[in-house]
Write a protein that holds these residues in place. Structure first.
Motif, short mmCIF file in Angstrom:
data_model
loop_
_atom_site.label_atom_id
_atom_site.label_comp_id
_atom_site.label_asym_id
_atom_site.label_seq_id
_atom_site.Cartn_x
_atom_site.Cartn_y
_atom_site.Cartn_z
N SER A 1 38.88 39.76 28.70
CA SER A 1 39.31 40.30 29.54
C SER A 1 40.46 40.78 29.73
O SER A 1 41.73 39.41 29.77
CB SER A 1 39.09 40.21 30.60
OG SER A 1 39.18 41.64 31.77
N TYR B 1 41.08 42.27 32.74
CA TYR B 1 41.82 42.75 33.57
C TYR B 1 42.37 41.46 35.15
O TYR B 1 43.16 42.30 36.07
CB TYR B 1 40.23 42.43 34.54
CG TYR B 1 39.52 42.72 35.47
CD1 TYR B 1 39.96 44.34 36.68
CD2 TYR B 1 39.91 41.77 37.24
CE1 TYR B 1 39.08 44.11 38.39
CE2 TYR B 1 39.35 41.94 38.22
CZ TYR B 1 38.95 43.98 38.92
OH TYR B 1 39.10 43.99 39.81
N GLU B 2 42.37 40.67 35.50
CA GLU B 2 42.78 39.97 36.15
C GLU B 2 44.72 39.42 35.67
O GLU B 2 44.99 39.74 37.41
CB GLU B 2 42.42 38.24 36.21
CG GLU B 2 41.25 37.53 35.91
CD GLU B 2 40.12 38.06 35.62
OE1 GLU B 2 40.55 38.66 34.40
OE2 GLU B 2 38.73 38.19 35.57
N PRO C 1 32.56 45.75 32.16
CA PRO C 1 32.20 44.43 33.45
C PRO C 1 34.15 45.19 34.06
O PRO C 1 34.06 44.36 35.46
CB PRO C 1 33.16 43.35 32.76
CG PRO C 1 33.20 44.06 31.14
CD PRO C 1 32.19 45.01 30.73
N TYR C 2 34.29 45.75 33.75
CA TYR C 2 35.60 46.31 34.76
C TYR C 2 35.14 47.13 35.23
O TYR C 2 35.34 46.76 36.90
CB TYR C 2 36.70 47.17 33.38
CG TYR C 2 37.34 46.10 32.73
CD1 TYR C 2 38.68 45.74 33.00
CD2 TYR C 2 36.23 46.44 31.53
CE1 TYR C 2 39.20 45.10 32.03
CE2 TYR C 2 37.84 45.37 30.91
CZ TYR C 2 38.54 45.04 30.79
OH TYR C 2 39.81 43.90 29.74
N LYS D 1 34.16 44.57 38.28
CA LYS D 1 35.13 43.70 38.35
C LYS D 1 35.21 44.50 39.63
O LYS D 1 36.06 43.64 40.80
CB LYS D 1 35.87 43.13 38.07
CG LYS D 1 35.48 41.80 36.99
CD LYS D 1 36.39 41.63 35.40
CE LYS D 1 35.51 40.23 34.50
NZ LYS D 1 36.45 39.64 34.00
N LEU E 1 35.95 43.86 43.56
CA LEU E 1 37.11 42.98 44.18
C LEU E 1 37.70 43.32 45.22
O LEU E 1 37.40 43.98 46.75
CB LEU E 1 38.11 44.55 43.37
CG LEU E 1 39.85 43.67 43.44
CD1 LEU E 1 40.55 42.26 43.21
CD2 LEU E 1 40.69 45.04 43.30
#
Length: 694
Positions: free
Chosen positions: A193, A195-196, A233-234, A237, A241
């Protein structure tokens, strides 16, 4: 290797001389000669341990790589698989180094390989791109290493230009296929990922100025990957958030983009109103250019609106960021143009109560993303004839639907302690010029939302009326009223504007029945309008601001009773004939029961009062006097489910729309990253700025 050594190496080996067809000497880059060897099936790195270190100090010729890929036959492409795998692997390995020049050239090489091979394999052959590009056996390991390097560069202390390049590379990866769900490369980015790293960029007030737009675009595209087929998963998440800094940063990036559009629109509008002579003189030359520019500007916002939609649709915490009050300390700047000192644009916290005082300069008025979005919507809903504008307006209304059915969003929009000035643009019509209120009254946000809906209803009464958008618009009004009824909120709003707009819409549909009935189920739309009136009739005493507002409602129904009579007659005609609309027409006649009861109850009493007082016509106050005196004898039927609505769901109703929208955005992204203008010189200047020229 030092910067000077790298440049010296390029100077010594940058060109070889070759004869051209005209016997003149032409220049041939060293890097091109090396690429040619690779494309001829050779391995020029064999026996040279420093080959790759030296190669990635040379400026990449992405055009050559992509062109050579295009020339290859299917067999030729397969025969070069080992060389492609080697180049991709070595480029990924180079990213582990801390040399910004090699890193930049390695990323450019990866971009060229991905674009060139994808373009070729998707067009002519059914080969698996992953195998030709990376190799099945090593794909998982290589991409894991690649994403680790990507995250390190995005999170670490590296030149901004290098981070921009990394984000552009992610956009290249995300945009290689028209249908994003067929992009198998993204399967690996779901496992490894980014994402973070993207969220960290948005949470940082400095980095989001230059990187925010691309970060949100990458995140939005990754959210689209197989969103209807499997667990992404995006999506998960983003939906949970709760980092306030990141959510506020997300909102700020969207707000800046939409604010820039609003500001440019105001400038264009003021230029068009400079005088009749200049307008006439420039009309022919500028008309089509301006039209094209505006459509392009609207299309450019599709990705920003999609990002806003996903945040509102998926994450309930985002509503707070949507209404977060601030005053911009400096004018918004394009995200690609960082401020000279990279200082953050601070959001000054404000007390919304201050809005209700004397008018403030527009640049210093407290605002929020919802204010900016409502102004933006007032621009794009003006003209929906062109498909790009229509789609943009449709997306705006879908976003407003999501907001209007959210309990918390409604509580904020109706809060009398959160007043904002929302400048709405109104299109020119036969009875009025284009209108823009520079300093509108300070009111709860829902007033501006209702004004926007009224404006849309009144300004699109035409034979080609966008019926689907009307349905959305009526749904938004209905949701707001359901909230007011449920929470007994008495909003100080000129409701007569809404009632008049709805009655005018009914009149228009009746006048063009024969044309419109062939296009859509007009009885469904008419039922929505009538049920909004039914909501006022049945529950208006719980949410209208005062008893006189309720009296005015009855006055408008009585005054315009001919419209409702004609509507009932039309519906009755279709219930007595076999056809597609028989059932929906029957439902409409049922929905009209209370409206007809009001008309049939009060009209004789008004006529009788006029006869007794020897008056041929009555004033509004005289009619209201009769109405107030006759409530006790009125019998109404309690209708079920007036305060219920079908909650918005993207699948299946809007899946096709969003699939097509994402395809359009990907096409635009692919064009924008086809020529990435971030070269090693830009990165060099950030690493060690050159002294100013005397």
């Amino acid at each position: 290797m030092s910067q000077e050594a790298g440049q010296g190496d390029k100077k010594g080996h940058s060109v070889l001389l070759r004869k051209g067809s005209s016997n003149k000497m032409a220049l041939k880059e060293k890097i091109v000669q090396i690429y040619e060897a690779f494309f001829q099936g050779e391995d020029p790195s064999a026996g040279n341990p420093n080959f790759w270190d030296e190669l990635f100090l040379l400026k990449v010729n992405t055009t050559f790589i992509e062109t050579e890929c295009e020339k290859l036959s299917g067999e030729g492409l397969l025969s070069l698989k080992e060389n492609f795998n080697l180049m991709f692997y070595k480029a990924v390995e180079t990213l582990k180094q801390d040399n910004s020049i090699r890193t930049a050239n390695a990323v450019h090489t990866l971009c060229a390989l991905v674009r060139g091979i994808y373009k070729k394999t998707l067009k002519d052959y059914g080969f698996d791109v992953i195998n030709i590009l990376i190799g099945f056996d090593s794909a998982e390991t290589v991409i894991q290493s690649l994403i680790e390097s990507v995250n390190r560069f995005l999170n670490g202390d590296y030149p901004v230009a290098l981070k921009q390049l990394i984000l552009k590379f992610l956009l290249v990866l995300a945009s290689v296929t028209d249908n994003i769900s067929q992009n198998t490369l993204l399967e690996y980015i779901l496992i490894n990922s980014v994402y973070e790293s993207l969220i960290q960029i948005l949470a940082n007030p400095v980095s989001r100025q230059t990187l925010g737009v691309d970060a949100i675009l990458v995140l939005t595209l990754l959210v689209q990957y197989r969103k209807y087929e499997s667990a992404n998963p995006y999506i998960v998440k983003l939906s949970i958030l709760d980092d306030e800094l990141a959510l506020t940063g997300y909102a700020e990036v969207v707000s800046v983009a939409l604010s820039d559009f609003n500001r440019d629109y105001k400038i264009r509008s003021s230029e068009q109103q400079t005088g009749w002579f200049s307008t006439l003189a420039n009309m022919v030359g500028n008309m089509f250019v301006a039209e094209e520019k505006e459509v392009a500007a609207v299309r450019a916002n599709d990705s920003v609106l999609l990002a806003l939609y996903e945040a509102i649709h998926l994450n309930r915490n985002f509503i707070t960021a949507l209404t977060h009050a601030h005053t911009p300390s400096i004018p918004s700047t394009p995200p690609s143009s960082p401020t000279p000192d990279n200082s953050p644009v601070e959001d000054k916290q404000v007390n919304p109560l201050e809005n209700s005082q004397a008018p403030i300069e527009p640049a210093h008025q407290p605002t929020n993303l919802l204010v900016t979005f409502l102004e933006y919507s007032s621009v794009v809903i003006q003209d929906t004839k062109e498909q790009t504008r229509y789609n943009n307006a449709r997306l705006c209304l879908i976003i407003l639907t999501c907001i209007a059915e959210d309990q918390y969003a409604n509580s904020l929009m109706h809060d009398i302690n959160m007043n904002f000035r929302v400048p709405l643009h109104r299109m020119p019509m036969r009875h009025r010029k284009a209108k823009f209120e520079a300093s509108p009254p300070s009111r709860p946000l829902v007033c501006a939302l209702l004004d926007l809906m009224v404006e849309f209803i009144m300004s699109h009464l035409m034979k080609t009326m966008p019926l689907e958008l009307y349905t959305r618009c009526l749904g938004i009004c209905h949701r707001v009223l359901c909230y007011q009824k449920k929470c007994r909120v008495r909003l100080q709003y000129p409701w007569k504007n809404l009632w008049t707009a709805l009655i005018n819409l009914l009149k228009f549909i009746l006048s063009h029945e024969n044309h419109l009935v062939k296009r859509a189920n007009i009885f469904h739309i008419c039922s929505k309008i009538v049920n909004i009136f039914n909501l006022f009739i049945t529950y208006g005493d719980t949410f209208l601001p005062n008893p006189s507002s309720y009296d005015e409602l009855y006055y408008e129904i009585i005054r315009m009773h001919q419209v409702f009579d004609n509507l009932y007659s039309m519906a009755l005609r279709y219930t007595t004939s076999e056809g597609d609309h028989k059932e929906s027409a029957a439902r409409l006649t049922n929905h009209l029961i209370n409206v007809r009861a009001i008309v049939n109850h009060f009209t004789p009493k008004v006529d009788s009062w006029a006869a007794n007082n020897h008056l041929s016509s009555l004033t509004e106050e005289q009619v209201l006097e009769v109405v107030r005196a006759s409530y006790d004898t009125l019998t109404l039927k309690l209708q079920d489910s007036l305060d219920q609505f079908e909650r918005y769901t993207e699948k299946p109703n809007e899946s096709a729309f969003f699939t097509q929208l994402v395809r359009s955005i990907i096409t635009d992204v692919r064009k924008s990253v086809s020529e990435i203008n971030i070269d090693q010189q830009t990165i060099l200047q950030e690493v060690s700025p050159m002294p100013p020229t005397p």
